[in-house]
Motif scaffolding. Structure first.
Motif, PDB file in Angstrom:
ATOM      1  N   LEU A   1       0.859  -1.180   0.000  1.00 35.68           N
ATOM      2  CA  LEU A   1       0.000   0.000   0.000  1.00 35.68           C
ATOM      3  C   LEU A   1       0.895   1.230   0.000  1.00 35.68           C
ATOM      4  CD1 LEU A   1      -2.716  -0.840   2.693  1.00 35.68           C
ATOM      5  CD2 LEU A   1      -2.969  -0.857   0.225  1.00 35.68           C
ATOM      6  N   VAL A   2       0.601   2.188  -0.866  1.00 31.71           N
ATOM      7  CA  VAL A   2       1.378   3.424  -0.929  1.00 31.71           C
ATOM      8  C   VAL A   2       0.458   4.562  -0.513  1.00 31.71           C
ATOM      9  CG1 VAL A   2       2.712   4.963  -2.402  1.00 31.71           C
ATOM     10  CG2 VAL A   2       2.783   2.487  -2.792  1.00 31.71           C
ATOM     11  N   ASP A   3       0.915   5.322   0.476  1.00 33.31           N
ATOM     12  CA  ASP A   3       0.137   6.453   0.990  1.00 33.31           C
ATOM     13  C   ASP A   3       1.018   7.689   0.923  1.00 33.31           C
ATOM     14  OD1 ASP A   3      -1.813   7.985   2.171  1.00 33.31           O
ATOM     15  OD2 ASP A   3      -1.668   7.054   4.141  1.00 33.31           O
ATOM     16  N   ASP A   4       0.474   8.777   0.394  1.00 37.09           N
ATOM     17  CA  ASP A   4       1.289   9.989   0.270  1.00 37.09           C
ATOM     18  C   ASP A   4       1.573  10.633   1.625  1.00 37.09           C
ATOM     19  OD1 ASP A   4      -1.339  10.760   0.560  1.00 37.09           O
ATOM     20  OD2 ASP A   4      -1.257  12.349  -0.938  1.00 37.09           O
ATOM     21  N   VAL A   5       0.561  10.710   2.486  1.00 37.74           N
ATOM     22  CA  VAL A   5       0.734  11.310   3.809  1.00 37.74           C
ATOM     23  C   VAL A   5       0.018  10.449   4.843  1.00 37.74           C
ATOM     24  CG1 VAL A   5       0.313  13.337   5.255  1.00 37.74           C
ATOM     25  CG2 VAL A   5       0.845  13.638   2.837  1.00 37.74           C
TER      26      VAL A   5
ATOM     27  N   VAL B   1       0.760  -7.437   4.154  1.00 35.66           N
ATOM     28  CA  VAL B   1       0.521  -6.087   3.649  1.00 35.66           C
ATOM     29  C   VAL B   1       1.657  -5.201   4.157  1.00 35.66           C
ATOM     30  CG1 VAL B   1      -1.023  -4.091   3.632  1.00 35.66           C
ATOM     31  CG2 VAL B   1      -1.980  -6.400   3.633  1.00 35.66           C
ATOM     32  N   ASP B   2       2.377  -4.603   3.234  1.00 38.24           N
ATOM     33  CA  ASP B   2       3.434  -3.654   3.563  1.00 38.24           C
ATOM     34  C   ASP B   2       2.938  -2.262   3.210  1.00 38.24           C
ATOM     35  OD1 ASP B   2       5.522  -5.543   4.333  1.00 38.24           O
ATOM     36  OD2 ASP B   2       5.471  -6.132   2.215  1.00 38.24           O
ATOM     37  N   VAL B   3       3.464  -1.258   3.929  1.00 35.67           N
ATOM     38  CA  VAL B   3       3.027   0.121   3.712  1.00 35.67           C
ATOM     39  C   VAL B   3       4.242   0.984   3.419  1.00 35.67           C
ATOM     40  CG1 VAL B   3       1.893   2.122   4.734  1.00 35.67           C
ATOM     41  CG2 VAL B   3       1.057  -0.169   5.246  1.00 35.67           C
ATOM     42  N   LEU B   4       4.137   1.793   2.371  1.00 38.81           N
ATOM     43  CA  LEU B   4       5.153   2.781   2.033  1.00 38.81           C
ATOM     44  C   LEU B   4       4.503   4.145   2.137  1.00 38.81           C
ATOM     45  CD1 LEU B   4       7.923   3.620   0.892  1.00 38.81           C
ATOM     46  CD2 LEU B   4       6.912   3.366  -1.385  1.00 38.81           C
ATOM     47  N   THR B   5       5.050   4.995   3.002  1.00 39.52           N
ATOM     48  CA  THR B   5       4.498   6.329   3.195  1.00 39.52           C
ATOM     49  C   THR B   5       5.547   7.373   2.832  1.00 39.52           C
ATOM     50  OG1 THR B   5       3.093   5.531   4.980  1.00 39.52           O
ATOM     51  CG2 THR B   5       3.456   7.891   4.871  1.00 39.52           C
ATOM     52  N   ILE B   6       5.138   8.379   2.102  1.00 41.04           N
ATOM     53  CA  ILE B   6       6.046   9.422   1.656  1.00 41.04           C
ATOM     54  C   ILE B   6       6.297  10.442   2.767  1.00 41.04           C
ATOM     55  CG2 ILE B   6       6.440  11.188  -0.100  1.00 41.04           C
ATOM     56  CD1 ILE B   6       6.264   8.187  -1.105  1.00 41.04           C
ATOM     57  N   ALA B   7       5.255  10.801   3.505  1.00 35.97           N
ATOM     58  CA  ALA B   7       5.381  11.815   4.560  1.00 35.97           C
ATOM     59  C   ALA B   7       4.449  11.461   5.714  1.00 35.97           C
ATOM     60  CB  ALA B   7       5.036  13.199   4.020  1.00 35.97           C
ATOM     61  N   ARG B   8       4.745  12.030   6.863  1.00 38.10           N
ATOM     62  CA  ARG B   8       3.921  11.789   8.056  1.00 38.10           C
ATOM     63  C   ARG B   8       3.611  13.122   8.702  1.00 38.10           C
ATOM     64  NH1 ARG B   8       5.096  10.026  13.881  1.00 38.10           N
ATOM     65  NH2 ARG B   8       7.080  11.072  13.548  1.00 38.10           N
ATOM     66  N   VAL B   9       2.398  13.281   9.169  1.00 41.27           N
ATOM     67  CA  VAL B   9       1.984  14.487   9.888  1.00 41.27           C
ATOM     68  C   VAL B   9       2.508  14.383  11.306  1.00 41.27           C
ATOM     69  CG1 VAL B   9       0.036  15.829  10.748  1.00 41.27           C
ATOM     70  CG2 VAL B   9      -0.041  14.834   8.448  1.00 41.27           C
TER      71      VAL B   9
END
Length: 48
Positions: free
Chosen positions: A9-13, A35-43
Motif C-alpha cells: 500500500l502506498v500512501d502519500d501522507v 501487507v506492507d506500507v510505504l508512506t512518503i510523509a507523516r503528519v
C-alpha cells in the motif's frame, strides 16, 4: 486474486494511520498473505 499474495500500500501522507490499518485488515481478510506500507510523509503534531 489476493490469496497468498503480498500487497504494497502506498500512501502519500500518513496522519492517524486509520485508513491504512483498515485497508490492511480488509486485504488480509481477502486472502493477502502480507501487507506492507510505504508512506512518503507523516503528519507530526506538537507534543509528540
Amino acid at each position: 486474486m489476493l490469496i497468498g499474495k503480498r500487497v504494497l500500500l502506498v500512501d502519500d501522507v500518513l496522519t492517524t494511520g486509520a485508513t491504512i490499518e483498515t485497508a490492511a485488515r480488509v486485504l488480509i481478510k481477502g486472502g493477502a498473505s502480507a501487507v506492507d506500507v510505504l508512506t512518503i510523509a507523516r503528519v507530526v503534531t506538537s507534543g509528540l
